[in-house]
Design a protein around this motif. Sequence first.
Motif, PDB file in Angstrom:
ATOM      1  N   ALA A 171      46.579  45.057  40.015  1.00 56.69           N
ATOM      2  CA  ALA A 171      46.754  43.677  40.450  1.00 56.69           C
ATOM      3  C   ALA A 171      45.945  42.738  39.566  1.00 56.69           C
ATOM      4  O   ALA A 171      46.412  41.662  39.176  1.00 56.69           O
ATOM      5  N   GLN A 172      44.765  43.197  39.219  1.00 49.54           N
ATOM      6  CA  GLN A 172      43.898  42.413  38.352  1.00 49.54           C
ATOM      7  C   GLN A 172      44.573  42.176  36.997  1.00 49.54           C
ATOM      8  O   GLN A 172      44.631  41.048  36.493  1.00 49.54           O
ATOM      9  N   THR A 173      45.116  43.289  36.445  1.00 51.08           N
ATOM     10  CA  THR A 173      45.803  43.195  35.156  1.00 51.08           C
ATOM     11  C   THR A 173      46.990  42.246  35.241  1.00 51.08           C
ATOM     12  O   THR A 173      47.225  41.422  34.354  1.00 51.08           O
ATOM     13  N   ALA A 203      47.461  48.523  32.570  1.00 53.42           N
ATOM     14  CA  ALA A 203      46.168  48.853  33.165  1.00 53.42           C
ATOM     15  C   ALA A 203      45.722  50.269  32.819  1.00 53.42           C
ATOM     16  O   ALA A 203      44.548  50.596  32.913  1.00 53.42           O
ATOM     17  N   LYS A 237      47.430  39.777  37.136  1.00 49.17           N
ATOM     18  CA  LYS A 237      46.958  38.399  37.180  1.00 49.17           C
ATOM     19  C   LYS A 237      46.535  37.950  35.777  1.00 49.17           C
ATOM     20  O   LYS A 237      46.898  36.870  35.309  1.00 49.17           O
ATOM     21  N   GLN A 238      45.830  38.861  35.120  1.00 52.51           N
ATOM     22  CA  GLN A 238      45.306  38.526  33.795  1.00 52.51           C
ATOM     23  C   GLN A 238      46.434  38.192  32.817  1.00 52.51           C
ATOM     24  O   GLN A 238      46.363  37.254  32.041  1.00 52.51           O
ATOM     25  N   ASP A 293      52.046  38.127  37.755  1.00 55.31           N
ATOM     26  CA  ASP A 293      52.273  37.885  39.179  1.00 55.31           C
ATOM     27  C   ASP A 293      53.064  36.604  39.401  1.00 55.31           C
ATOM     28  O   ASP A 293      53.439  36.286  40.519  1.00 55.31           O
ATOM     29  N   GLU A 350      45.126  50.530  42.414  1.00 47.81           N
ATOM     30  CA  GLU A 350      45.959  49.411  42.845  1.00 47.81           C
ATOM     31  C   GLU A 350      45.321  48.075  42.468  1.00 47.81           C
ATOM     32  O   GLU A 350      45.967  47.170  41.972  1.00 47.81           O
ATOM     33  N   GLU A 351      44.033  48.029  42.733  1.00 44.29           N
ATOM     34  CA  GLU A 351      43.306  46.778  42.520  1.00 44.29           C
ATOM     35  C   GLU A 351      43.282  46.383  41.054  1.00 44.29           C
ATOM     36  O   GLU A 351      43.535  45.238  40.681  1.00 44.29           O
ATOM     37  N   GLU A 352      42.998  47.408  40.247  1.00 44.05           N
ATOM     38  CA  GLU A 352      42.942  47.140  38.809  1.00 44.05           C
ATOM     39  C   GLU A 352      44.300  46.657  38.297  1.00 44.05           C
ATOM     40  O   GLU A 352      44.378  45.772  37.455  1.00 44.05           O
TER      41      GLU A 352
END
Lengths: 307, 330, 339, 305
Positions: free
Chosen positions: D48-50, D38, D52-53, D57, D44-46
């Motif tokens: 988590a986003q990464t 990331a 997932k991408q 996860d 943090e959000e980014e």
Amino acid sequence: MPDTIHPNGLEDQVDEFEIAVPSPPELMRRRAKSHRGFIIGGSVVLFFLAVAVFAPVLAPYGPYDQELTKRLIPPVWDAAKGTWDHPFGTDALGRDYLTRLMYGAQISLMIGFFAAAVSAIVGSTIGMIGGYFGGRVDNFIMYLINVKLALPGLLVALSLVSVFGGSILALILILSFLFWDRYAVVTRSVTQQIRVNDYITAAQALGTSRTRIIIGEVLPNVMNQIIVIASLEMAVAIIVEAALSFLGLGVQPPTPSWGLLLSEGRSYMFFMPYLINFPGLAIFFLVISINMMGDGIRDITAPEGRN
Amino acid sequence: MNQLMGQFGHPDSDAVPALECRNVGRTFMIKKGMFAEKQPLKAVQEVSLQVNRGEVLAIVGESGCGKTTLAKMLLGLLEPTTGEILLDGVPINSVSIKDIARKVQPVFQDPYSSLNPRKTIEQIISLPLKVHEIGSKESRRARVEEYMRLVGLPKRLVHSYPNQLSGGQRQRVAIARALIMEPKIVVCDEPTSALDVSVQAHILNLLQDLRKELNLTYAFISHDLAVVEHLADWVAVMYLGRLIEFGKAIDIFNNPKHPYTRALLDSVLTPDASLGLPEITLGRGLPNPLSPPSGCYFHPRCPDAKEQCSAEQPALIENEDRLIECHLYK
Amino acid sequence: MSSDTVLEVENLSVDIAVPAGTLHAVSNLSLQVEQGETLCIVGESGCGKSITSLAIMNLLPRKAKLTADKLALEDRDLLSMSESEFAKLRGDRIGMIFQDPMTSLNPVFRIGDQLEEVYIQHGKGGRKEARERAEFLLEKVGIVAPTERLSQYPHQLSGGLRQRMMIAMTLMCDPALIIADEPTTALDVTMQAQTLNLLRSLQKEFNAGLILITHDLGVVARMADRVMVMYAGRAVEIGSAEEVFDMPTHPYTQGLIDCIPVPGRTEPGSKLGSIRGIVPALVGDLDGCMFRNRCDHVSDPCLSGDIGLTEISAGRAYRCHLSPEESKNKLSVEGAACP
Amino acid sequence: MAKFLLHRLYIAILVAITVSVIAFSLLRLSGDLAAELAGEDASEEEIAQTAKQYGLDRPLYVQYFDWAGDALTGDLGRSLFTNEPVVEMIFERIGVTIKLALYAIFVSLIVAIPLGVLASVRPNTLIDRMALGIAVFGQAIPNFYFALLLILLFAVNLRWLPISGNDSFANFILPAFTLGLGAMPQFMRLTRSGMLDVLDSDFIRTARAKGLNPRRVLFKHALRNAILPIVSLMAVVLGFLLGGTVIIESIFALNGVGFLAFESIMRQDFPVVQSIVFILSLSYIVLTLLSDLINAQLDPRIRLG
């Protein structure tokens, strides 16, 4: 208890033709005394050990004392600039090179010794278990050894150091991981040879536990080999530690590891070759003397009949 | 079979035999390669014999006949796959290996491999006491010296190592180690075949003396029939894992019945210069035990083989003074 | 020396350098072997019998030093020969069979190659003749289907078969002398008699001299024309098999014979005769009779000096201070005590 | 023979799978992959986003099978640093490393085997001592120091050879010599001790008793038996050399896999490191299989057993 049975001939007196055969410990003592390589190698190792242990007393300066005005002073035999204040010269930060080298011996010996010892304990245990039990246990242990051999050890060690950092404890553990297989391979095959001996069967026929047989009957016969490998592996561990530090992935500056000294000296080596020669030769002499000692131990403990 | 053994051979069989094998067999599963089917190797099959206290039972046969496997079973080191072994009438598998060890102890062939080269004579002889936690350190030392004297080892050797002893002395150490547990039975696996002739005589005499003195029972495994004749009360002849003839030594030596026993006896070369070499008509060597011949295992080498012999396996039957497994006898 | 003499050895000594000094493995040994004759050398381990055979073959270990007054094979002086000249005789005029058939053949070459290379090396013929000779000899040693056997590797053969291969191999070049060092010790009893029979009949057929080295008195008695008993690197008694076994003159020979149980002669369960004491270590300066520590007839002359061989008759000699009459009386009395 | 090889193959596959698991976990050990992907300033959000991408996860074993599946199709992911496909990066450079390893093993064998044979034939003579001396030297000198000395001597003082680069054969001489010296002692000692054992064996005595000429005894009967363990060692050393080029390639700036590995470790580019570990392990496994095959050909006890 019955009376003594007179056994036809073996009186308690010494036969006139009987010659004193030395016991194994006595034989080793005699061989050790007359083994030149062992004595020379052992003395040099002892010398390095003494330097390492007494470095705080012997060294003229502290290992981290800098004097920026006295940078890159050549060794004392350089007629123009050498000075007895710094017999081996100083480094790029004006630290006394002799002092740094003496403290470097501490690091090399400590990491080398403990890496060899930890891997000896782990590897020999694994090897003896595989060799003694055989069958599935042995297959599993062979599989472990094969996996270890297949991995590019130095590369894995480098990666692990880069992950876990270059503390001395981490280095010892990572190097132990690198070296356990040699012990395992050798102790396994020696144990396989020992296992078929009748004294093992005799112990089994007494109902001796397997742990007791491995520790009491097998280990004393494998011990010599373990010590021989340990000395050789200790030498390799010293080189590998230096290599890791040389690459900047081992002991971190300003700790005076020999590998680090070499790495630091590398930039100046075209003009000040002593900066790489002192640590390089220190490693070389320590390793060669440990090897000589190890080869000596091998000769000294070899069973009779081999030269 | 058990019934047969009960009737056979022992007029004084009120006494419980010191050692008895009832229909004992041991099969190893041999795996050749990772994916190959395991093959059964019948190392010992249907062996039934017995010996009384104070007697010597000799087990003879060539290498690969199963005598070493049998010895390991007698010592409790291997469990029989069939049948049972009884010590003083007690089945061996009902007691622990340590209890067996108190009754049966081994003496091995090679006095060089039977003693741990890194231990002193005292450590070697006292090992049984230590493993079984018998006595204090001092009492063990005294007992070691006692048994060293018994087997004729000079006391000065107590702190020596095996490499400092002669072959004969080493074998005496092995005997002392076996006897220090005061066993009733000693399994002697070729105890003299690795020794020089002049030393062999000492050890055989010692074994004889000890047997008389301590009322020991020997299971004496040997391929040397001259030694067996000299020592044994009972002889069991084995071939490819099977017991083929069993009887009193004197009967077997005077009148061997099984063709294989006869061939074995003919093979003994006595030091008699007036005799030439015997003609042995056994032909080829031992067949592969993994795929034994059909019928009687011995028929391919047997000079007296009949048609029946290749088709049908003979049973172990009682014939006059012995047990025999051969179609020639009914 | 007669023209039938294959091997003549005079005063052969072998000294080996060991850490403790010089080991006198063989001292002043003399022997000769005639065509078609079997000489058995018998003795216990360490008596020098195997070293003697290696000395004759010039295969001694590097540390061993050989001296002799004479060493001649078919009238050719072996002592003055270079190693390469000697190598030409080995496998050709003189062949050797070793104790352990399991390790004496090279595991990575076919049996056939190993047999044929002797023949080719010594220039007896090409590959084709070598193959024919090998097949001929395999039939001689009683191997069925020799062609298949020749293309097999040693590990595919049993010990008995391998020893027959060794016998065939020594016969490839029709040697004048065969040396067999404990050839049947590693074999099963039933194979022993067969192998010995084979060795003997082929030796007679090829009219070769045979030196058979063994510790087994039974083998000696049945195989030997003449016997040499060795003790502590020396020949202590020499004679025909009958003479030596029926009337031993050296206390050691008598002792050995008494030691072994003999079916039909020794009483089962009786005490066997035995020799007390230990074999001397042959290191350093040796003086006197080497058997004196184990002998019941020791007197002053036994303790020092050189005890020479006493010749009783042609080809019959022993190394002891007892006169033939003394030895006859003393030993036979003792012999009678041990039935 | 077929059974023997099948057995070896089975073990090899088992080992390869295990090694792949270890290589895979090496990447996970290195820290939070999602955070690295990331970027440094990611929230943090980014992250988590990464995660997932990239599927980070999911449970680890799912990720492993995913990775292993890709690896089987020749996809080892992309470099975190250059975003190039890792496979391409490695295959661009592996030629240099293979060349270096082969030169090195050639250098060590050409010295070690003749020297080992000579030393075994004449034990405790000058030549034996010399061989031992060279072996001890080769074992004790750290190769990075030796490399620097060679550079000082041949590149700086004598100016005979280039200091670094990988364009010509001359670039390989110093590194190959350095690596070869390190591998040499093992071959020398194994040749010597193997030959001593074989020369001491009964069948060599038989060969001499047959009157074969000494050269035939030595080179046909003895060496053929002593070569068996050397073949196995060659596979091991070659595998080791492939992995051991890290230091030498970095010193001589040879652009091989070792250098790539070193660079990647230094910049925490673990997908690359992981893949190199995996590929080097696989090549070791293949090499040992090959040596087993050769040994089986040379040794009838295996071939027919």
